[in-house]
Design a protein around this motif. Structure first.
Motif, PDB file in Angstrom:
ATOM      1  N   PHE A  93       7.782  13.341  -2.895  1.00  0.00           N
ATOM      2  CA  PHE A  93       8.327  12.716  -4.091  1.00  0.00           C
ATOM      3  C   PHE A  93       7.494  11.512  -4.531  1.00  0.00           C
ATOM      4  CE2 PHE A  93      11.848  14.602  -1.697  1.00  0.00           C
ATOM      5  CZ  PHE A  93      12.421  15.424  -2.650  1.00  0.00           C
ATOM      6  N   GLN A  94       7.681  11.131  -5.779  1.00  0.00           N
ATOM      7  CA  GLN A  94       6.976   9.974  -6.328  1.00  0.00           C
ATOM      8  C   GLN A  94       7.328   8.695  -5.564  1.00  0.00           C
ATOM      9  OE1 GLN A  94       7.567   9.487 -10.540  1.00  0.00           O
ATOM     10  NE2 GLN A  94       6.671   7.456 -10.602  1.00  0.00           N
ATOM     11  N   SER A  95       8.598   8.567  -5.170  1.00  0.00           N
ATOM     12  CA  SER A  95       9.073   7.323  -4.552  1.00  0.00           C
ATOM     13  C   SER A  95       9.086   7.392  -3.020  1.00  0.00           C
ATOM     14  CB  SER A  95      10.472   6.993  -5.077  1.00  0.00           C
ATOM     15  OG  SER A  95      11.354   8.089  -4.860  1.00  0.00           O
ATOM     16  N   TYR A  96       8.398   8.372  -2.443  1.00  0.00           N
ATOM     17  CA  TYR A  96       8.215   8.541  -0.992  1.00  0.00           C
ATOM     18  C   TYR A  96       9.503   8.965  -0.271  1.00  0.00           C
ATOM     19  CZ  TYR A  96       4.688   5.113  -2.539  1.00  0.00           C
ATOM     20  OH  TYR A  96       3.751   4.424  -3.245  1.00  0.00           O
ATOM     21  N   ASN A  97      10.639   8.297  -0.577  1.00  0.00           N
ATOM     22  CA  ASN A  97      11.935   8.635   0.038  1.00  0.00           C
ATOM     23  C   ASN A  97      11.906   8.552   1.564  1.00  0.00           C
ATOM     24  OD1 ASN A  97      12.715   9.090  -2.574  1.00  0.00           O
ATOM     25  ND2 ASN A  97      13.450  11.163  -2.260  1.00  0.00           N
ATOM     26  N   LEU A  98      11.277   7.505   2.091  1.00  0.00           N
ATOM     27  CA  LEU A  98      11.279   7.271   3.534  1.00  0.00           C
ATOM     28  C   LEU A  98      12.470   6.405   3.919  1.00  0.00           C
ATOM     29  CD1 LEU A  98       7.487   6.461   4.098  1.00  0.00           C
ATOM     30  CD2 LEU A  98       8.629   8.680   4.239  1.00  0.00           C
ATOM     31  N   LEU A  99      12.995   6.631   5.120  1.00  0.00           N
ATOM     32  CA  LEU A  99      14.073   5.774   5.629  1.00  0.00           C
ATOM     33  C   LEU A  99      13.467   4.434   6.026  1.00  0.00           C
ATOM     34  CD1 LEU A  99      16.065   8.332   7.814  1.00  0.00           C
ATOM     35  CD2 LEU A  99      16.523   7.608   5.471  1.00  0.00           C
ATOM     36  N   GLN A 151      -0.355   4.980   2.400  1.00  0.00           N
ATOM     37  CA  GLN A 151       0.040   5.380   3.757  1.00  0.00           C
ATOM     38  C   GLN A 151       1.466   5.922   3.762  1.00  0.00           C
ATOM     39  OE1 GLN A 151      -0.778   1.651   5.663  1.00  0.00           O
ATOM     40  NE2 GLN A 151      -2.805   2.281   6.358  1.00  0.00           N
ATOM     41  N   GLN A 152       2.358   5.307   2.979  1.00  0.00           N
ATOM     42  CA  GLN A 152       3.731   5.817   2.893  1.00  0.00           C
ATOM     43  C   GLN A 152       3.746   7.235   2.317  1.00  0.00           C
ATOM     44  OE1 GLN A 152       6.965   3.100   1.593  1.00  0.00           O
ATOM     45  NE2 GLN A 152       5.346   1.561   1.395  1.00  0.00           N
ATOM     46  N   GLN A 153       2.893   7.477   1.313  1.00  0.00           N
ATOM     47  CA  GLN A 153       2.861   8.823   0.748  1.00  0.00           C
ATOM     48  C   GLN A 153       2.277   9.816   1.752  1.00  0.00           C
ATOM     49  OE1 GLN A 153       4.532  10.630  -0.940  1.00  0.00           O
ATOM     50  NE2 GLN A 153       3.939  10.308  -3.081  1.00  0.00           N
ATOM     51  N   ARG A 154       1.343   9.374   2.582  1.00  0.00           N
ATOM     52  CA  ARG A 154       0.820  10.247   3.632  1.00  0.00           C
ATOM     53  C   ARG A 154       1.913  10.600   4.647  1.00  0.00           C
ATOM     54  NH1 ARG A 154      -4.855  10.526   4.597  1.00  0.00           N
ATOM     55  NH2 ARG A 154      -6.018   9.639   2.857  1.00  0.00           N
ATOM     56  N   ASP A 171       6.438  16.228  -6.558  1.00  0.00           N
ATOM     57  CA  ASP A 171       6.963  15.762  -7.842  1.00  0.00           C
ATOM     58  C   ASP A 171       6.344  14.415  -8.199  1.00  0.00           C
ATOM     59  OD1 ASP A 171       8.397  15.372 -10.131  1.00  0.00           O
ATOM     60  OD2 ASP A 171      10.319  15.005  -9.144  1.00  0.00           O
ATOM     61  N   GLU A 172       5.341  14.429  -9.088  1.00  0.00           N
ATOM     62  CA  GLU A 172       4.652  13.204  -9.512  1.00  0.00           C
ATOM     63  C   GLU A 172       4.243  12.369  -8.293  1.00  0.00           C
ATOM     64  OE1 GLU A 172       3.783  12.627 -12.530  1.00  0.00           O
ATOM     65  OE2 GLU A 172       5.180  13.616 -13.883  1.00  0.00           O
ATOM     66  N   ALA A 173       3.639  13.024  -7.314  1.00  0.00           N
ATOM     67  CA  ALA A 173       3.378  12.387  -6.012  1.00  0.00           C
ATOM     68  C   ALA A 173       2.368  11.250  -6.070  1.00  0.00           C
ATOM     69  CB  ALA A 173       2.910  13.446  -5.009  1.00  0.00           C
ATOM     70  N   THR A 174       1.642  11.122  -7.180  1.00  0.00           N
ATOM     71  CA  THR A 174       0.706  10.005  -7.334  1.00  0.00           C
ATOM     72  C   THR A 174       1.201   8.990  -8.361  1.00  0.00           C
ATOM     73  OG1 THR A 174      -0.556  11.234  -9.002  1.00  0.00           O
ATOM     74  CG2 THR A 174      -1.276  11.447  -6.709  1.00  0.00           C
TER      75      THR A 174
END
Length: 248
Positions: A93-99, A151-154, A171-174
């Protein structure tokens, strides 16, 4: 002969707002083969986000057929759809969605908690392998706030890989990344695609779409254009022309 991963036939999606019917998708025909890297493009309201939600088994079409890796999703219950998503799909996702209070390793392990056939030991091993694959072997114990946006996106890409899905949906990953970091992430996607991963990448940026192998342009619920990229750009080569900044 290549294998068809996604098969869409005469797919329609309508939304009802009071007495008004919004036709988000109007009889879409589309197929994606194993190993393709496809960009889905279009302005707001074109239908591309609705298409992504259906491809991701997050929504069902009003009519028509969607077959994912040989499975017709129209006949599946909500629980069956959830299991299919977990086994067959990886999401970025565009916003990474990490906990936020969870390490990179634990974030990547998360999809495997829903797979009862994977032991705790195997879960950790597979998460480590996925982080190695995206170049984050030395960041496994870091929390998201200790990582750069790239790094979060990775980490998010590693999480999408950990279940070995048949297709990665991005989804709009960049969308939240600067230019250099965007090309870093796209270089990783290109490398994954070269290793055989099927990728569907939603973007509104032509420069990003030129890094994929095929562009499908949506407008007003129709496919306006579906064409191979004749002059595919290499993200790693573009990176070499950019000034060196902080490590991504």
């Amino acid at each position: 002969m290549s294998k068809t991963i996604i098969e869409i036939k005469q797919l329609r999606k309508d939304f009802y707002v009071g007495d008004i019917t919004v036709h988000a998708l109007r009889g879409i025909d589309m197929s994606i083969q194993e190993g393709e890297f496809v960009a889905i493009m279009g302005t707001s309201g074109s239908g591309k986000s609705t298409m992504l939600n259906i491809l991701g088994c997050l929504d069902k079409p009003t009519s028509g057929n969607y077959t994912l890796d040989g499975t017709d999703i129209s006949a599946l219950s909500r629980n069956e759809l959830a299991r299919l998503r977990n086994r067959k799909l990886g999401f970025v996702f565009q916003s990474y969605n990490l906990l936020p209070r969870t390490s990179a390793l634990e974030n990547v392990e998360l999809p495997l908690y829903y797979n009862t056939f994977v032991s705790a030991r195997e879960r950790k091993e597979r998460a480590i392998d996925a982080l190695n694959a995206v170049g984050l072997a030395d960041r496994m114990d870091h929390m998201p706030n200790q990582l750069s946006g790239g790094q979060q996106q990775r980490v998010a890409i590693a999480r999408a890989l950990v279940n070995d899905p048949v297709v990665i949906l991005a989804d709009e990953a960049t969308g939240n990344l600067d230019s250099r970091t965007s090309y870093e992430v796209m270089a990783l996607f290109q490398e994954l695609n070269q290793k055989g991963k099927t990728i569907v990448f939603v973007t509104h940026e032509p420069d990003i779409a030129r890094l994929t192998g095929r562009n499908i342009l949506f407008r007003d619920g129709h496919i306006l254009r579906d064409a191979l990229v004749t002059e595919k750009h290499n993200a790693r080569a573009i990176l070499e022309t950019l000034p060196v900044e902080q490590e991504v």
